[in-house]
Design a protein around this motif. Structure first.
Motif, PDB file in Angstrom:
ATOM      1  N   ASN A  30       0.799  -1.219   0.000  1.00 11.91           N
ATOM      2  CA  ASN A  30       0.000   0.000   0.000  1.00 11.91           C
ATOM      3  C   ASN A  30       0.835   1.275   0.000  1.00 11.91           C
ATOM      4  O   ASN A  30       0.287   2.381   0.056  1.00 11.91           O
ATOM      5  CB  ASN A  30      -0.937   0.009   1.218  1.00 11.91           C
ATOM      6  N   ASN A  31       2.148   1.120  -0.035  1.00 12.52           N
ATOM      7  CA  ASN A  31       3.055   2.276  -0.049  1.00 12.52           C
ATOM      8  C   ASN A  31       4.153   2.042  -1.078  1.00 12.52           C
ATOM      9  O   ASN A  31       5.334   1.901  -0.730  1.00 12.52           O
ATOM     10  CB  ASN A  31       3.660   2.500   1.342  1.00 12.52           C
ATOM     11  N   PRO A  32       3.808   1.978  -2.364  1.00 10.09           N
ATOM     12  CA  PRO A  32       4.810   1.655  -3.390  1.00 10.09           C
ATOM     13  C   PRO A  32       5.949   2.659  -3.467  1.00 10.09           C
ATOM     14  O   PRO A  32       7.079   2.277  -3.767  1.00 10.09           O
ATOM     15  CB  PRO A  32       3.987   1.630  -4.692  1.00 10.09           C
ATOM     16  N   ASN A  33       5.689   3.910  -3.188  1.00  4.88           N
ATOM     17  CA  ASN A  33       6.764   4.904  -3.249  1.00  4.88           C
ATOM     18  C   ASN A  33       7.803   4.648  -2.167  1.00  4.88           C
ATOM     19  O   ASN A  33       9.005   4.765  -2.395  1.00  4.88           O
ATOM     20  CB  ASN A  33       6.198   6.313  -3.102  1.00  4.88           C
ATOM     21  N   ALA A  34       7.328   4.295  -0.969  1.00  2.41           N
ATOM     22  CA  ALA A  34       8.260   3.972   0.115  1.00  2.41           C
ATOM     23  C   ALA A  34       9.045   2.728  -0.226  1.00  2.41           C
ATOM     24  O   ALA A  34      10.226   2.605   0.091  1.00  2.41           O
ATOM     25  CB  ALA A  34       7.492   3.788   1.420  1.00  2.41           C
ATOM     26  N   ALA A  35       8.403   1.773  -0.893  1.00  2.00           N
ATOM     27  CA  ALA A  35       9.096   0.538  -1.267  1.00  2.00           C
ATOM     28  C   ALA A  35      10.202   0.820  -2.264  1.00  2.00           C
ATOM     29  O   ALA A  35      11.284   0.240  -2.203  1.00  2.00           O
ATOM     30  CB  ALA A  35       8.095  -0.454  -1.861  1.00  2.00           C
ATOM     31  N   ALA A  36       9.942   1.746  -3.206  1.00  3.67           N
ATOM     32  CA  ALA A  36      10.957   2.061  -4.206  1.00  3.67           C
ATOM     33  C   ALA A  36      12.158   2.737  -3.587  1.00  3.67           C
ATOM     34  O   ALA A  36      13.283   2.590  -4.051  1.00  3.67           O
ATOM     35  CB  ALA A  36      10.353   2.953  -5.283  1.00  3.67           C
ATOM     36  N   ALA A  37      11.929   3.502  -2.501  1.00  5.65           N
ATOM     37  CA  ALA A  37      13.033   4.241  -1.875  1.00  5.65           C
ATOM     38  C   ALA A  37      13.743   3.430  -0.805  1.00  5.65           C
ATOM     39  O   ALA A  37      14.660   3.907  -0.168  1.00  5.65           O
ATOM     40  CB  ALA A  37      12.499   5.529  -1.255  1.00  5.65           C
ATOM     41  N   SER A  38      13.301   2.210  -0.598  1.00  9.32           N
ATOM     42  CA  SER A  38      13.875   1.394   0.465  1.00  9.32           C
ATOM     43  C   SER A  38      15.325   1.073   0.176  1.00  9.32           C
ATOM     44  O   SER A  38      15.749   0.927  -0.967  1.00  9.32           O
ATOM     45  CB  SER A  38      13.079   0.093   0.606  1.00  9.32           C
ATOM     46  N   THR A  39      16.110   0.950   1.229  1.00 10.29           N
ATOM     47  CA  THR A  39      17.531   0.618   1.084  1.00 10.29           C
ATOM     48  C   THR A  39      17.794  -0.828   1.415  1.00 10.29           C
ATOM     49  O   THR A  39      18.913  -1.207   1.747  1.00 10.29           O
ATOM     50  CB  THR A  39      18.373   1.513   2.013  1.00 10.29           C
ATOM     51  N   ASP A  40      16.779  -1.688   1.357  1.00  7.01           N
ATOM     52  CA  ASP A  40      16.985  -3.105   1.634  1.00  7.01           C
ATOM     53  C   ASP A  40      18.021  -3.670   0.685  1.00  7.01           C
ATOM     54  O   ASP A  40      18.054  -3.341  -0.503  1.00  7.01           O
ATOM     55  CB  ASP A  40      15.685  -3.891   1.449  1.00  7.01           C
ATOM     56  N   ALA A  41      18.863  -4.543   1.199  1.00  4.28           N
ATOM     57  CA  ALA A  41      19.887  -5.174   0.377  1.00  4.28           C
ATOM     58  C   ALA A  41      19.224  -6.078  -0.650  1.00  4.28           C
ATOM     59  O   ALA A  41      18.239  -6.736  -0.362  1.00  4.28           O
ATOM     60  CB  ALA A  41      20.844  -5.987   1.253  1.00  4.28           C
ATOM     61  N   PRO A  42      19.746  -6.124  -1.884  1.00  4.60           N
ATOM     62  CA  PRO A  42      19.161  -6.995  -2.905  1.00  4.60           C
ATOM     63  C   PRO A  42      19.319  -8.455  -2.513  1.00  4.60           C
ATOM     64  O   PRO A  42      20.260  -8.833  -1.821  1.00  4.60           O
ATOM     65  CB  PRO A  42      19.964  -6.668  -4.162  1.00  4.60           C
ATOM     66  N   ILE A  43      18.392  -9.256  -2.990  1.00  2.16           N
ATOM     67  CA  ILE A  43      18.437 -10.691  -2.705  1.00  2.16           C
ATOM     68  C   ILE A  43      19.482 -11.340  -3.587  1.00  2.16           C
ATOM     69  O   ILE A  43      19.484 -11.170  -4.812  1.00  2.16           O
ATOM     70  CB  ILE A  43      17.071 -11.336  -2.961  1.00  2.16           C
ATOM     71  N   SER A  44      20.365 -12.094  -2.992  1.00  2.00           N
ATOM     72  CA  SER A  44      21.396 -12.779  -3.751  1.00  2.00           C
ATOM     73  C   SER A  44      20.867 -14.099  -4.277  1.00  2.00           C
ATOM     74  O   SER A  44      20.276 -14.881  -3.546  1.00  2.00           O
ATOM     75  CB  SER A  44      22.622 -13.034  -2.856  1.00  2.00           C
ATOM     76  N   MET A  45      21.082 -14.349  -5.569  1.00  2.80           N
ATOM     77  CA  MET A  45      20.644 -15.624  -6.132  1.00  2.80           C
ATOM     78  C   MET A  45      21.479 -16.761  -5.587  1.00  2.80           C
ATOM     79  O   MET A  45      21.118 -17.917  -5.696  1.00  2.80           O
ATOM     80  CB  MET A  45      20.750 -15.583  -7.664  1.00  2.80           C
ATOM     81  N   GLY A  46      22.630 -16.419  -5.009  1.00  2.00           N
ATOM     82  CA  GLY A  46      23.475 -17.465  -4.440  1.00  2.00           C
ATOM     83  C   GLY A  46      23.305 -17.575  -2.955  1.00  2.00           C
ATOM     84  O   GLY A  46      24.250 -17.835  -2.231  1.00  2.00           O
ATOM     85  N   ALA A  47      22.111 -17.358  -2.459  1.00  2.00           N
ATOM     86  CA  ALA A  47      21.863 -17.424  -1.025  1.00  2.00           C
ATOM     87  C   ALA A  47      22.203 -18.797  -0.495  1.00  2.00           C
ATOM     88  O   ALA A  47      22.007 -19.803  -1.162  1.00  2.00           O
ATOM     89  CB  ALA A  47      20.390 -17.107  -0.738  1.00  2.00           C
ATOM     90  N   VAL A  48      22.723 -18.832   0.711  1.00  2.00           N
ATOM     91  CA  VAL A  48      23.104 -20.092   1.329  1.00  2.00           C
ATOM     92  C   VAL A  48      21.858 -20.892   1.640  1.00  2.00           C
ATOM     93  O   VAL A  48      20.919 -20.398   2.256  1.00  2.00           O
ATOM     94  CB  VAL A  48      23.906 -19.841   2.620  1.00  2.00           C
ATOM     95  N   ALA A  49      21.860 -22.129   1.255  1.00  2.00           N
ATOM     96  CA  ALA A  49      20.703 -22.988   1.526  1.00  2.00           C
ATOM     97  C   ALA A  49      20.641 -23.320   2.990  1.00  2.00           C
ATOM     98  O   ALA A  49      21.667 -23.455   3.661  1.00  2.00           O
ATOM     99  CB  ALA A  49      20.798 -24.276   0.695  1.00  2.00           C
ATOM    100  N   ASP A  50      19.464 -23.475   3.495  1.00  2.00           N
ATOM    101  CA  ASP A  50      19.248 -23.809   4.898  1.00  2.00           C
ATOM    102  C   ASP A  50      19.825 -25.177   5.191  1.00  2.00           C
ATOM    103  O   ASP A  50      19.534 -26.155   4.489  1.00  2.00           O
ATOM    104  CB  ASP A  50      17.737 -23.805   5.175  1.00  2.00           C
ATOM    105  N   THR A  51      20.668 -25.271   6.220  1.00  2.00           N
ATOM    106  CA  THR A  51      21.272 -26.550   6.559  1.00  2.00           C
ATOM    107  C   THR A  51      20.352 -27.453   7.346  1.00  2.00           C
ATOM    108  O   THR A  51      20.644 -28.623   7.526  1.00  2.00           O
ATOM    109  CB  THR A  51      22.555 -26.324   7.395  1.00  2.00           C
ATOM    110  N   ASP A  52      19.235 -26.898   7.823  1.00  2.00           N
ATOM    111  CA  ASP A  52      18.276 -27.722   8.567  1.00  2.00           C
ATOM    112  C   ASP A  52      16.886 -27.344   8.088  1.00  2.00           C
ATOM    113  O   ASP A  52      16.092 -26.760   8.810  1.00  2.00           O
ATOM    114  CB  ASP A  52      18.417 -27.457  10.076  1.00  2.00           C
ATOM    115  N   PRO A  53      16.587 -27.639   6.811  1.00  2.00           N
ATOM    116  CA  PRO A  53      15.348 -27.116   6.233  1.00  2.00           C
ATOM    117  C   PRO A  53      14.129 -27.682   6.890  1.00  2.00           C
ATOM    118  O   PRO A  53      14.092 -28.843   7.275  1.00  2.00           O
ATOM    119  CB  PRO A  53      15.440 -27.558   4.767  1.00  2.00           C
TER     120      PRO A  53
END
Length: 382
Positions: free
Chosen positions: A168-191
């Motif tokens: 409900n706040n797309p403008n705030a989402a666009a300005a967010s400084t969240d780190a991008p998601i890495s496609m090489g994220a570490v898989a959960d060792t205890d899924p």
């Protein structure tokens, strides 16, 4: 022993009538209302229901999302999380395409509360807001034996969650400084299995049958017997192996002195309970561990405590033509260890024309718009 068995049978028989509350038996609220109270004493006052309905109608009218509140006595042995998620998807809380629904579900006699978030309002900020509402508003109210305050404060907190959601706040989402998601994220060792199956409309189950009632009643008796046996085994007297004297079971406050920080944190979350049996002559403590029968927390692969909270975020929504993808994040509240993994979800299954028509007829009298949830949200107990 005969007296004990007689007591056990009486306990089981008295517990059996409480069975029978199923997702199918929870009635949809009429159009324009958003609360259901199925507790035997109808704990929610008219004033509380009216205020919750006002809040929910305001959210719906503004197009920000849909809020529902359901209070039952007991889920009859079904895990409250599964019950609430099934109910959410069965009703389709939220607007189709936006998936902006929120459900506050309470099983009063079970002392359990659940918040289910629609997939459109299930980001990291939404999860944190949901946890805060559960921990700061809902659970404290029930601990004070004030269910109306708990429900009302929970509804107000969830209203704020929807108002502040990125959806409900797309403008705030666009300005967010969240780190991008890495496609090489570490898989959960205890899924742990993620509840990411898309909801599929199913035909109505038969309302009742004598055979089903017999099976459910028998399962209830066996379940009650198992719980009673577990309680007896846990409370049975212990002797010290050194001196032979009977040990004394410490109360919750005294036993904390014999638990480490991780064990105390597990108890605060309700994921594990510890008993400490003290031998005074030997000054020796025997610590015994009892895991919760149902908990939303899982074991941490680093510190080994049951203190991990799992959240999921939809990256690609599944459609009738292709599958989707979700990101699952598991965060340990004790050691702050975080693991992230990605999982594929199957494509949605087209409902048959008969079940589709039944689903349409069931929803025609309510305000829900066809939203769905993969299980994000928060759990609480008191």
């Amino acid at each position: 022993m005969r007296a004990w068995l007689s007591w056990l049978v009486l306990f089981c028989v008295l517990g059996t009538p409480a069975l029978g509350v199923t997702v199918q038996k929870v009635p949809r609220p009429p159009r324009g209302t958003w609360t259901v109270d199925l507790t035997p004493s109808h704990v929610l006052t008219q004033a509380t229901k009216a205020e919750v309905n006002r809040i929910a109608n305001e959210l719906n009218d503004r197009g920000l999302g849909q809020l529902a509140v359901v209070v039952v006595g007991t889920t009859s042995g079904q895990p409250s999380r599964m019950f609430a998620l099934d109910l959410f998807n069965r009703w389709g809380i939220g607007h189709a395409g936006r998936n902006d629904g929120v459900l506050l579900f309470v099983a009063l006699s079970d002392r359990k509360a659940e918040i289910i978030l629609g997939d459109g309002v299930n980001g990291p900020e939404d999860q944190r807001a949901s946890d805060a509402v559960m921990a700061d508003d809902v659970v404290p109210g029930f601990k004070r034996n004030d269910p109306n305050a708990a429900v009302l404060q929970g509804a107000l907190g969830l209203k704020a969650l929807l108002e502040n959601a990125r959806l409900n706040n797309p403008n705030a989402a666009a300005a967010s400084t969240d780190a991008p998601i890495s496609m090489g994220a570490v898989a959960d060792t205890d899924p742990q299995p993620a509840t990411t199956e898309p909801y599929v409309s199913r035909p109505e189950e038969p309302s009742s049958s004598s055979g089903l009632g017999f099976v459910v009643g028998g399962a209830g008796v066996l379940g009650a017997a198992g719980l009673a046996g577990r309680a007896w085994f846990r409370r049975r007297p212990r002797k010290c192996g050194r001196c032979g004297n009977l040990r004394v079971r410490l109360d919750e406050r005294a036993d904390n002195a014999h638990l480490d920080a991780g064990q105390r944190f597990e108890e605060s979350l309700g994921s594990v309970d510890y008993d400490v049996w003290w031998c005074d002559p030997c000054e020796d403590a025997l610590v015994e561990r009892y895991g919760a029968l149902f908990t939303s927390f899982s074991r941490c692969s680093r510190c080994n405590y049951v203190t991990v909270k799992q959240t999921s975020r939809t990256l690609v929504s599944a459609t009738y033509d292709h599958g989707g993808e979700v990101e699952v994040t598991r965060t340990c509240g004790h050691c702050d260890h975080v693991t992230t993994s990605r999982h594929s979800t199957p494509r949605r299954t087209r409902p048959s024309s008969s079940s589709s028509s039944r689903s349409s007829s069931r929803s025609s009298g309510s305000s829900f718009g066809g939203g769905r949830s993969s299980g994000g949200g928060s759990s609480g107990s008191w």
